[in-house]
Write a protein that holds these residues in place. Structure first.
Motif, PDB file in Angstrom:
ATOM      1  N   GLU A   1     -14.259  10.547   1.394  1.00 20.88           N
ATOM      2  CA  GLU A   1     -13.714   9.903   0.194  1.00 20.88           C
ATOM      3  C   GLU A   1     -12.185  10.000   0.191  1.00 20.88           C
ATOM      4  N   LYS A   2     -11.671  11.169   0.518  1.00 22.76           N
ATOM      5  CA  LYS A   2     -10.219  11.376   0.526  1.00 22.76           C
ATOM      6  C   LYS A   2      -9.542  10.483   1.564  1.00 22.76           C
ATOM      7  N   GLU A   3     -10.156  10.353   2.736  1.00 25.09           N
ATOM      8  CA  GLU A   3      -9.605   9.494   3.786  1.00 25.09           C
ATOM      9  C   GLU A   3      -9.598   8.036   3.338  1.00 25.09           C
ATOM     10  N   MET A   4     -10.665   7.598   2.674  1.00 30.28           N
ATOM     11  CA  MET A   4     -10.722   6.221   2.185  1.00 30.28           C
ATOM     12  C   MET A   4      -9.630   5.960   1.157  1.00 30.28           C
ATOM     13  N   ILE A   5      -9.463   6.895   0.220  1.00 22.04           N
ATOM     14  CA  ILE A   5      -8.458   6.721  -0.827  1.00 22.04           C
ATOM     15  C   ILE A   5      -7.065   6.639  -0.221  1.00 22.04           C
ATOM     16  N   THR A   6      -6.759   7.554   0.673  1.00 19.45           N
ATOM     17  CA  THR A   6      -5.440   7.563   1.305  1.00 19.45           C
ATOM     18  C   THR A   6      -5.194   6.281   2.083  1.00 19.45           C
ATOM     19  N   MET A   7      -6.197   5.828   2.817  1.00 19.48           N
ATOM     20  CA  MET A   7      -6.032   4.646   3.648  1.00 19.48           C
ATOM     21  C   MET A   7      -5.892   3.378   2.821  1.00 19.48           C
ATOM     22  N   ILE A   8      -6.706   3.200   1.780  1.00 15.86           N
ATOM     23  CA  ILE A   8      -6.597   1.963   0.993  1.00 15.86           C
ATOM     24  C   ILE A   8      -5.272   1.917   0.242  1.00 15.86           C
ATOM     25  N   VAL A   9      -4.794   3.061  -0.239  1.00 14.29           N
ATOM     26  CA  VAL A   9      -3.499   3.075  -0.930  1.00 14.29           C
ATOM     27  C   VAL A   9      -2.400   2.611   0.028  1.00 14.29           C
ATOM     28  N   ASP A  10      -2.501   3.002   1.288  1.00 19.72           N
ATOM     29  CA  ASP A  10      -1.508   2.578   2.280  1.00 19.72           C
ATOM     30  C   ASP A  10      -1.557   1.077   2.568  1.00 19.72           C
ATOM     31  N   THR A  11      -2.661   0.408   2.242  1.00 17.74           N
ATOM     32  CA  THR A  11      -2.768  -1.033   2.504  1.00 17.74           C
ATOM     33  C   THR A  11      -2.325  -1.872   1.307  1.00 17.74           C
ATOM     34  N   LEU A  12      -2.069  -1.247   0.183  1.00 20.39           N
ATOM     35  CA  LEU A  12      -1.761  -1.988  -1.036  1.00 20.39           C
ATOM     36  C   LEU A  12      -0.368  -2.611  -1.004  1.00 20.39           C
ATOM     37  N   PRO A  13      -0.188  -3.713  -1.743  1.00 15.62           N
ATOM     38  CA  PRO A  13       1.161  -4.275  -1.872  1.00 15.62           C
ATOM     39  C   PRO A  13       2.104  -3.206  -2.452  1.00 15.62           C
ATOM     40  N   VAL A  14       3.384  -3.332  -2.158  1.00 19.14           N
ATOM     41  CA  VAL A  14       4.375  -2.306  -2.514  1.00 19.14           C
ATOM     42  C   VAL A  14       4.297  -1.911  -3.987  1.00 19.14           C
ATOM     43  N   PHE A  15       4.167  -2.871  -4.872  1.00 15.21           N
ATOM     44  CA  PHE A  15       4.158  -2.543  -6.299  1.00 15.21           C
ATOM     45  C   PHE A  15       2.998  -1.613  -6.647  1.00 15.21           C
ATOM     46  N   TYR A  16       1.801  -1.917  -6.171  1.00 16.16           N
ATOM     47  CA  TYR A  16       0.641  -1.057  -6.418  1.00 16.16           C
ATOM     48  C   TYR A  16       0.839   0.299  -5.735  1.00 16.16           C
ATOM     49  N   TYR A  17       1.334   0.255  -4.511  1.00 12.88           N
ATOM     50  CA  TYR A  17       1.545   1.489  -3.744  1.00 12.88           C
ATOM     51  C   TYR A  17       2.463   2.439  -4.507  1.00 12.88           C
ATOM     52  N   GLU A  18       3.574   1.913  -5.025  1.00 11.13           N
ATOM     53  CA  GLU A  18       4.520   2.752  -5.760  1.00 11.13           C
ATOM     54  C   GLU A  18       3.867   3.434  -6.962  1.00 11.13           C
ATOM     55  N   LYS A  19       2.979   2.739  -7.620  1.00 12.23           N
ATOM     56  CA  LYS A  19       2.318   3.295  -8.806  1.00 12.23           C
ATOM     57  C   LYS A  19       1.214   4.280  -8.423  1.00 12.23           C
TER      58      LYS A  19
END
Length: 122
Positions: free
Chosen positions: A39-57
């Motif tokens: 679960e932790k790996e999935m969360i970390t990886m999907i956050v890294d794929t998000l557009p910059v605005f979502y990533y920053e938040k």
């Protein structure tokens, strides 16, 4: 052929795709990866794929479950739609597009260069 972690890392949220739709599409592929992701790996990886605005938040928040991540992403999406964030893509919108109180044709700067009759050119 089953997807691998590299394919997941290279995924992008489509412009007209909701956050929930993207998270579901991403999660469906993540479920096929071998060996299975934590679960932790999935969360970390999907956050890294998000557009910059979502990533920053999201990067400072790092939710404890994928469901929490989806909830947070949806809240950010709602905030964007309601004009709660200053987002560069929204700065170029047409006047009145998302906010009825915005006045059309506002002037922020006026520059005047004086010209004097019969004066020599500078």
């Amino acid at each position: 052929m089953a997807p691998d972690r590299m394919q997941l890392q290279n995924m992008c949220k489509k412009e007209h795709e909701s956050f929930k739709e993207y998270a579901q599409r991403w999660r469906d592929l993540a479920a096929q990866v071998a060996p299975p992701m934590t679960e932790k790996e999935m969360i970390t990886m999907i956050v890294d794929t998000l557009p910059v605005f979502y990533y920053e938040k999201m990067v400072g928040y790092m939710p404890s479950s994928f469901a929490d991540l989806v909830f947070a992403g949806e809240k950010i999406e709602v905030g964007l739609k309601r004009g709660k964030f200053d987002h560069p893509a929204l700065m170029n919108r047409k006047p009145g597009e998302n906010r009825e109180d915005e006045k059309e044709g506002r002037t922020h700067v006026v520059t005047v260069v004086p010209t004097w009759p019969n004066s020599p050119p500078a």
